[in-house]
Design an enzyme around this catalytic site. Structure first.
Site, PDB file in Angstrom:
ATOM      1  N   ASP A 150       0.863  -1.178   0.000  1.00  0.00           N
ATOM      2  CA  ASP A 150       0.000   0.000   0.000  1.00  0.00           C
ATOM      3  C   ASP A 150       0.901   1.230   0.000  1.00  0.00           C
ATOM      4  O   ASP A 150       1.548   1.525   1.009  1.00  0.00           O
ATOM      5  CB  ASP A 150      -0.921  -0.002   1.218  1.00  0.00           C
ATOM      6  CG  ASP A 150      -2.028   1.042   1.140  1.00  0.00           C
ATOM      7  OD1 ASP A 150      -1.809   2.093   0.488  1.00  0.00           O
ATOM      8  OD2 ASP A 150      -3.103   0.827   1.724  1.00  0.00           O
ATOM      9  N   ARG A 195       0.018   4.410  -0.442  1.00  0.00           N
ATOM     10  CA  ARG A 195      -0.727   5.663  -0.322  1.00  0.00           C
ATOM     11  C   ARG A 195      -0.218   6.538   0.820  1.00  0.00           C
ATOM     12  O   ARG A 195       0.107   6.053   1.896  1.00  0.00           O
ATOM     13  CB  ARG A 195      -2.215   5.374  -0.122  1.00  0.00           C
ATOM     14  CG  ARG A 195      -2.883   4.810  -1.354  1.00  0.00           C
ATOM     15  CD  ARG A 195      -4.316   4.406  -1.099  1.00  0.00           C
ATOM     16  NE  ARG A 195      -4.398   3.250  -0.203  1.00  0.00           N
ATOM     17  CZ  ARG A 195      -5.544   2.636   0.097  1.00  0.00           C
ATOM     18  NH1 ARG A 195      -6.687   3.081  -0.396  1.00  0.00           N
ATOM     19  NH2 ARG A 195      -5.547   1.590   0.906  1.00  0.00           N
TER      20      ARG A 195
END
Length: 212
Positions: A134, A136
């Site tokens: 991930d 982000r």
């Protein structure tokens, strides 16, 4: 607490939203100057947020395949649809963040799909490509909320990392409100991978009894 640069609202424009199931709502889209990552993120203002109340906020990462084409391989489209209606009913903001594939981009996401067809789950496929599970970062989201004058908020999310990052960036979160579980025969492996990946224990609780 991290110090973040200031962003400002660039444009606000009214846009009627229409979904394939017939649901419709009028919204206001806001754009910004000065976002840290230089991307064109949007804030969707829904309902009539009261500055004296705690708004409901969803950080929704862009998913072209799910949001636009209705791909059944993920739950992104149904989560977007659910979030818009729930936020509109209460008043709040949906931040539409240009973070395709949890931050790896569209082409890399489709490369990961190809590996998933060979038996890897979504996180293992990212790792095989040398990509983060991930990638982000929610600095821009924190900037957007500050620019919109949002103080404390209730975060509509099953992902504890979103709440943790926002708190580290100085955004007060009163509560984390779970979304529904949108399971189909096509996305069961994806949802199970989220339970054991970065989606956390709340997603696990939600899935218990719903996915065999």
């Amino acid at each position: 607490m991290s110090e973040i640069p200031e962003a400002t609202v660039r444009t606000r424009v009214r846009v009627p939203l229409r979904f394939g199931d017939g649901y419709s709502v009028d919204a206001e889209l806001a754009t910004f100057h000065g976002l840290a990552d230089g991307l064109e993120h949007l804030a969707v203002v829904l309902g009539d947020p009261d500055p004296a109340e705690t708004p409901l906020v969803r950080l929704h990462s862009e998913c072209l395949t799910g949001d636009v084409f209705g791909s059944a391989r993920c739950d992104c489209g149904p989560q977007l649809r659910e979030a818009v209606e729930r936020i509109a009913a209460r008043g709040g903001y949906l931040l539409y963040l240009r973070q395709e594939g949890r931050g790896i981009g569209l082409y890399n996401k489709l490369d990961a799909y190809a590996l998933q067809e060979q038996g890897l789950d979504t996180y293992a496929a990212n790792a095989a490509l040398g990509l983060p599970e991930d990638g982000r970062d929610y600095t821009a989201a924190a900037q957007m909320l500050t620019a919109l004058g949002v103080g404390s908020l209730d975060l509509l999310s099953n992902n504890p990392d979103k709440a943790a990052q926002l708190r580290d960036l100085g955004v007060p979160i009163r509560d984390r409100v779970p979304t529904g579980v949108h399971a189909t025969p096509h996305n069961l492996r994806y949802l199970r991978a989220k339970v054991h990946g970065t989606a956390g224990s709340l997603a696990h609780d939600l899935l218990q009894g719903r996915i065999a």
